[in-house]
Design an enzyme around this catalytic site. Structure first.
Site, PDB file in Angstrom:
ATOM      1  N   GLU A  27       0.822  -1.222   0.000  1.00  0.00           N
ATOM      2  CA  GLU A  27       0.000   0.000   0.000  1.00  0.00           C
ATOM      3  C   GLU A  27       0.854   1.269   0.000  1.00  0.00           C
ATOM      4  OE1 GLU A  27      -1.576   1.682   3.551  1.00  0.00           O
ATOM      5  OE2 GLU A  27      -1.156  -0.101   4.742  1.00  0.00           O
ATOM      6  N   LYS A 162      -3.186  -2.015  15.999  1.00  0.00           N
ATOM      7  CA  LYS A 162      -2.673  -1.128  17.045  1.00  0.00           C
ATOM      8  C   LYS A 162      -3.760  -0.901  18.072  1.00  0.00           C
ATOM      9  CE  LYS A 162       0.594   1.968  14.913  1.00  0.00           C
ATOM     10  NZ  LYS A 162       0.532   1.733  13.477  1.00  0.00           N
TER      11      LYS A 162
HETATM   12  N1  PSU Z   1      -2.711   1.505  10.757  1.00  0.00           N
HETATM   13  C1  PSU Z   1      -1.371   1.509  10.873  1.00  0.00           C
HETATM   14  N2  PSU Z   1      -0.625   2.054   9.887  1.00  0.00           N
HETATM   15  C2  PSU Z   1      -1.205   2.602   8.768  1.00  0.00           C
HETATM   16  C3  PSU Z   1      -2.632   2.575   8.641  1.00  0.00           C
HETATM   17  C4  PSU Z   1      -3.330   2.029   9.658  1.00  0.00           C
HETATM   18  O1  PSU Z   1      -0.851   1.023  11.849  1.00  0.00           O
HETATM   19  O2  PSU Z   1      -0.497   3.114   7.899  1.00  0.00           O
HETATM   20  C5  PSU Z   1      -3.275   3.136   7.417  1.00  0.00           C
HETATM   21  C6  PSU Z   1      -3.591   2.007   6.419  1.00  0.00           C
HETATM   22  O3  PSU Z   1      -3.469   2.522   5.119  1.00  0.00           O
HETATM   23  C7  PSU Z   1      -5.043   1.723   6.714  1.00  0.00           C
HETATM   24  C8  PSU Z   1      -5.567   3.086   7.028  1.00  0.00           C
HETATM   25  O4  PSU Z   1      -5.750   1.123   5.640  1.00  0.00           O
HETATM   26  O5  PSU Z   1      -4.535   3.710   7.756  1.00  0.00           O
HETATM   27  C9  PSU Z   1      -6.852   3.026   7.828  1.00  0.00           C
HETATM   28  O6  PSU Z   1      -7.373   4.309   7.945  1.00  0.00           O
HETATM   29  P1  PSU Z   1      -8.818   4.503   8.612  1.00  0.00           P
HETATM   30  O7  PSU Z   1      -8.628   4.139  10.051  1.00  0.00           O
HETATM   31  O8  PSU Z   1      -9.115   5.947   8.403  1.00  0.00           O
HETATM   32  O9  PSU Z   1      -9.749   3.596   7.895  1.00  0.00           O
END
Ligand code: PSU
Ligand code: MN
Length: 306
Positions: A27, A162
């Site tokens: 990604e 996390k």
């Molecule tokens: N969690 C992490 N590192 C990240 C992300 C999430 O520990 O880089 C990024 C990923 O791209 C994930 C996105 O798909 O954040 C999720 O965002 P949201 O919580 O807004 O859906």
């Protein structure tokens, strides 16, 4: 409008897929929104090298000038990394508009899965996935990543979730949606910076073959949907749980105080945790990504042998 107007697959990735050679998707939100420059670019390039050195082809995915691009170039990685959060974070709902306007975009787990599936890639490795946020019963903040895992047949290799998230609710949501959560060599869901969370995964599998076969059986039955493979951070890089959880709590408190919401929440928390920990969490983050891409590569190789 044709698919080719919206989707571009690099020659290297196309040739690998056409010849049944292993490909691992990666990604770009982790590059532009997940880590600071220049560590983000260094990490993204090292990740590609690890995949190649282990016998597969990396496919870093992003939206480049209005095309969902599978297999971006090192220059494009540098560009996205340098631009950082000025690149729009692209989830499922953003794809149509960003592509039709000719914009760039950083793909999250959700949109990387979508692009990987369109290209024919089955394995995607990253750091962490989104999930059900703490207090989601009030905010309704549940990552689109979970819906995508329910829908799109791509395996996501990560280091668990996390604890910026409510891990228990995240597992409940995945259960409801029929998404298998596999612990790689562990019975417990790892919590990204730490190897344990006190919560059980659905199945423990111990070899890349077992993981590949489990995914292939699911797809052969026509069940569709993805799979979450949770690979614990290597022992030597894991962090003290009391320390990191305290930092995460502080970051969440600050986020609430500033009234940060929606798609800004996760990038804000990731950045805040890195600042509060003086970079030690960034090092852990980088190492767990390396560990995940190594596993993803082995699984992708097994899939090609089936
Ligand atoms: N969690 C992490 N590192 C990240 C992300 C999430 O520990 O880089 C990024 C990923 O791209 C994930 C996105 O798909 O954040 C999720 O965002 P949201 O919580 O807004 O859906
Ligand atoms: Mn959200």
């Amino acid at each position: 409008m044709k698919l080719e107007d919206c989707l571009f697959v690099s020659k290297e990735v196309r040739e690998a897929l056409d010849n049944n050679r292993p490909v691992v998707a990666l990604e770009s939100t982790i590059i532009s929104h997940g880590m600071p420059y220049p560590k983000n670019v260094e990490t993204a390039l090292s990740v590609e090298k690890i995949i190649r050195d282990n016998g597969a082809v990396p496919a870093t995915i992003a939206i480049i000038k209005g095309k969902l691009t599978v297999g971006i170039s090192p220059d494009e990685i540098e560009y996205l990394g340098k631009k950082g959060t000025a690149v729009p974070k692209a989830s499922r709902r953003d794809l149509g508009s960003l592509i039709s306007r000719g914009d760039d975009g950083a793909t999250t787990v959700t949109t990387t899965m979508i692009a990987a599936h369109l290209a024919g890639i089955k394995v995607f490795a990253t750091g962490g996935v989104g999930g059900v946020h703490r207090n989601a019963e009030v905010t309704m903040d549940i990552s689109a990543d979970l819906e995508e895992l329910a829908k799109t047949p791509v395996m996501v290799v990560c280091a668990g979730c996390k604890s910026i998230l409510d891990l228990k609710l995240t597992l409940e949501y995945l259960e409801t949606k029929g998404v298998p959560v596999i612990g790689y060599g562990t019975d417990e869901l790892p919590a990204f910076y730490t190897r344990t969370s006190g919560l059980k995964v659905d199945y423990r599998l111990d070899t890349p073959e077992e993981v590949a076969n489990s995914f292939l059986a699911q797809q052969t039955l026509g069940l569709g949907g993805g799979m979450l493979v949770a690979n614990p951070i290597p022992e030597q890089y894991s962090m003290d749980p009391d320390y990191i959880n305290k930092m995460i709590d502080e970051a969440i408190e600050e986020c609430d105080k500033l009234g940060i919401k929606g798609k800004e929440t996760t990038p804000f928390l990731l950045d805040k945790i890195q600042k509060l920990t003086g970079g030690s969490s960034l090092e852990a983050n980088i190492q767990l990504v390396y560990n995940n891409v190594k596993l993803g590569t082995e699984i992708a190789k097994c899939m090609c042998r089936q």
